[in-house]
Design a protein around this motif. Sequence first.
Motif, PDB file in Angstrom:
ATOM      1  N   HIS A 111       0.840  -1.200   0.000  1.00 46.55           N
ATOM      2  CA  HIS A 111       0.000   0.000   0.000  1.00 46.55           C
ATOM      3  C   HIS A 111       0.879   1.256   0.000  1.00 46.55           C
ATOM      4  O   HIS A 111       1.949   1.251   0.594  1.00 46.55           O
ATOM      5  CB  HIS A 111      -0.918   0.024   1.226  1.00 46.55           C
ATOM      6  CG  HIS A 111      -1.961  -1.044   1.193  1.00 46.55           C
ATOM      7  ND1 HIS A 111      -1.704  -2.332   1.575  1.00 46.55           N
ATOM      8  CD2 HIS A 111      -3.257  -1.007   0.806  1.00 46.55           C
ATOM      9  CE1 HIS A 111      -2.807  -3.054   1.432  1.00 46.55           C
ATOM     10  NE2 HIS A 111      -3.760  -2.278   0.952  1.00 46.55           N
ATOM     11  N   LYS A 270     -19.618   2.500   5.765  1.00 48.55           N
ATOM     12  CA  LYS A 270     -18.344   1.984   5.251  1.00 48.55           C
ATOM     13  C   LYS A 270     -18.267   2.298   3.763  1.00 48.55           C
ATOM     14  O   LYS A 270     -19.226   2.061   3.006  1.00 48.55           O
ATOM     15  CB  LYS A 270     -18.267   0.468   5.488  1.00 48.55           C
ATOM     16  CG  LYS A 270     -17.013  -0.183   4.956  1.00 48.55           C
ATOM     17  CD  LYS A 270     -15.779   0.139   5.774  1.00 48.55           C
ATOM     18  CE  LYS A 270     -14.508  -0.131   4.984  1.00 48.55           C
ATOM     19  NZ  LYS A 270     -13.289   0.338   5.622  1.00 48.55           N
ATOM     20  N   SER A 272     -16.362   1.808   0.073  1.00 50.18           N
ATOM     21  CA  SER A 272     -15.501   0.950  -0.726  1.00 50.18           C
ATOM     22  C   SER A 272     -15.323   1.661  -2.065  1.00 50.18           C
ATOM     23  O   SER A 272     -16.300   1.837  -2.800  1.00 50.18           O
ATOM     24  CB  SER A 272     -16.216  -0.381  -0.905  1.00 50.18           C
ATOM     25  OG  SER A 272     -15.321  -1.409  -1.067  1.00 50.18           O
ATOM     26  N   ARG A 274     -13.461   2.472  -5.818  1.00 47.39           N
ATOM     27  CA  ARG A 274     -12.695   1.868  -6.917  1.00 47.39           C
ATOM     28  C   ARG A 274     -12.568   2.859  -8.069  1.00 47.39           C
ATOM     29  O   ARG A 274     -13.497   3.611  -8.355  1.00 47.39           O
ATOM     30  CB  ARG A 274     -13.417   0.623  -7.462  1.00 47.39           C
ATOM     31  CG  ARG A 274     -13.545  -0.514  -6.478  1.00 47.39           C
ATOM     32  CD  ARG A 274     -12.216  -1.184  -6.166  1.00 47.39           C
ATOM     33  NE  ARG A 274     -12.387  -2.340  -5.316  1.00 47.39           N
ATOM     34  CZ  ARG A 274     -12.498  -2.304  -3.990  1.00 47.39           C
ATOM     35  NH1 ARG A 274     -12.451  -1.153  -3.348  1.00 47.39           N
ATOM     36  NH2 ARG A 274     -12.663  -3.414  -3.292  1.00 47.39           N
ATOM     37  N   GLY A 291      -7.863   4.786   3.465  1.00 50.74           N
ATOM     38  CA  GLY A 291      -6.713   4.751   2.576  1.00 50.74           C
ATOM     39  C   GLY A 291      -6.823   3.539   1.677  1.00 50.74           C
ATOM     40  O   GLY A 291      -7.903   2.966   1.522  1.00 50.74           O
ATOM     41  N   ALA A 297      -9.676   1.484  -2.641  1.00 54.26           N
ATOM     42  CA  ALA A 297      -9.445   2.024  -1.302  1.00 54.26           C
ATOM     43  C   ALA A 297     -10.739   1.960  -0.511  1.00 54.26           C
ATOM     44  O   ALA A 297     -11.799   1.612  -1.051  1.00 54.26           O
ATOM     45  CB  ALA A 297      -8.932   3.461  -1.399  1.00 54.26           C
ATOM     46  N   GLY A 298     -10.641   2.277   0.776  1.00 53.15           N
ATOM     47  CA  GLY A 298     -11.833   2.243   1.622  1.00 53.15           C
ATOM     48  C   GLY A 298     -11.728   3.274   2.728  1.00 53.15           C
ATOM     49  O   GLY A 298     -10.648   3.802   2.997  1.00 53.15           O
TER      50      GLY A 298
HETATM   51  P1  5GP Z   1     -12.408  -2.896   0.205  1.00 52.09           P
HETATM   52  O1  5GP Z   1     -13.126  -1.838  -0.544  1.00 52.09           O
HETATM   53  O2  5GP Z   1     -12.287  -4.150  -0.579  1.00 52.09           O
HETATM   54  O3  5GP Z   1     -12.901  -3.066   1.596  1.00 52.09           O
HETATM   55  O4  5GP Z   1     -10.921  -2.361   0.369  1.00 52.09           O
HETATM   56  C1  5GP Z   1     -10.118  -2.032  -0.741  1.00 52.09           C
HETATM   57  C2  5GP Z   1      -8.757  -1.614  -0.257  1.00 52.09           C
HETATM   58  O5  5GP Z   1      -8.897  -0.420   0.492  1.00 52.09           O
HETATM   59  C3  5GP Z   1      -8.143  -2.616   0.689  1.00 52.09           C
HETATM   60  O6  5GP Z   1      -7.153  -3.319  -0.012  1.00 52.09           O
HETATM   61  C4  5GP Z   1      -7.500  -1.789   1.759  1.00 52.09           C
HETATM   62  O7  5GP Z   1      -6.190  -1.590   1.406  1.00 52.09           O
HETATM   63  C5  5GP Z   1      -8.147  -0.445   1.680  1.00 52.09           C
HETATM   64  N1  5GP Z   1      -9.079  -0.148   2.784  1.00 52.09           N
HETATM   65  C6  5GP Z   1     -10.360  -0.560   2.917  1.00 52.09           C
HETATM   66  N2  5GP Z   1     -10.921  -0.080   4.038  1.00 52.09           N
HETATM   67  C7  5GP Z   1      -9.974   0.686   4.627  1.00 52.09           C
HETATM   68  C8  5GP Z   1      -9.945   1.470   5.828  1.00 52.09           C
HETATM   69  O8  5GP Z   1     -10.914   1.593   6.579  1.00 52.09           O
HETATM   70  N3  5GP Z   1      -8.762   2.096   6.109  1.00 52.09           N
HETATM   71  C9  5GP Z   1      -7.667   2.010   5.280  1.00 52.09           C
HETATM   72  N4  5GP Z   1      -6.545   2.658   5.628  1.00 52.09           N
HETATM   73  N5  5GP Z   1      -7.678   1.273   4.161  1.00 52.09           N
HETATM   74  C10 5GP Z   1      -8.797   0.631   3.824  1.00 52.09           C
END
Ligand code: 5GP
Length: 321
Positions: A111, A270, A272, A274, A291, A297-298
């Motif tokens: 990351h 939350k 998510s 892209r 981040g 990212a999320g």
């Molecule tokens: P997803 O959307 O699949 O939950 O997360 C995608 C990417 O975003 C993950 O690989 C992770 O690196 C980052 N990510 C998701 N949620 C968070 C969060 O709450 N804090 C941070 N720092 N990164 C996150």
Amino acid sequence: MNSRLLKALKAHQTIGVFSHARPDGDALGSQVALSIWLKNMGKNIFAFNPDPFPDNLKWMEPFFPVQQPDANVVNQCEAYVFLDGNKLDRFGEVAAQLGSSGRPCYMIDHHPDPEMEFDDGISRPDIGSTAELVYDLICEHDSSAVTAEMAKALYAGIITDTGSLRFDSVRPQTHRIVADLLESGGFSPPEIHEAIYDNNEIRHLKLLGAALKKIELFNSNQLATMSVTQATLDEAGCTYADLEGFVAYPLSLKQTKAAFLLCEKDGRIKLSLRSKSSLDVNKLARNFEGGGHQKAAGGWHDGPIEQAVKDVVDQASKQLN
Ligand code: 5GP
Ligand code: MN
């Protein structure tokens, strides 16, 4: 290249290996493979994650025991390795305290913008998956050390973090690693792909139907959001975890540059995020307590969900302009 980290790991006898909370294929695949390797070298290894294996990765669970981080067990370790995350608080509450434990904390991650709270490690935002970094580390020691279970775990890590080898982070070397893993693992691609991706229950498809109706478009269709309330999850008999992969649908629209899934969770929203353009969702997420990577990212918003949609779209529009 990684000889310093390799030397440091070899010097410890009891090591705690963490993967990030709400683990994905890369987190668990890297963790399982690294843990097996270190154990096979005669180390005492404890693998920790605050959350359970998601259903589609449970096949990996028998390969190595991953336990919730109980402080008594965690404190028995001489050193820690943190996989697939670059901030200690991504690994849960117990891990967040370890920076002040006086014990070495090593990171292996891909990351961007790591926090400076690690003693050593590998930080390669240019590489598509942590699993590739773990594979390189192991091979630097001994390429014959990769067992069939390690190969399956690393393969799962690579395919889940590279969109099955289609993202721009995929290098010729990624395919070479995958070729090695197929050889040493003695498995065929559908075995793993079906376990991970063809694992739906009917409730998932019902939820998908409801979520598709909640897609909204902004900025001449360049931005797409998908909002999912707790009521929508309840109606389909689903939980937040069942939304895995859904953000790909709004992102698949022809003119869309970025797509955002917003879901009510633990009294907050939350996010998510892209991108399939130069819009940087890691930057965007940093406005929302989160981040990630440039394209995935999320983060979090206090809600309500309509306000979250508005704020995320407003911030994203600023990047488009
Ligand atoms: P997803 O959307 O699949 O939950 O997360 C995608 C990417 O975003 C993950 O690989 C992770 O690196 C980052 N990510 C998701 N949620 C968070 C969060 O709450 N804090 C941070 N720092 N990164 C996150
Ligand atoms: Mn990853």
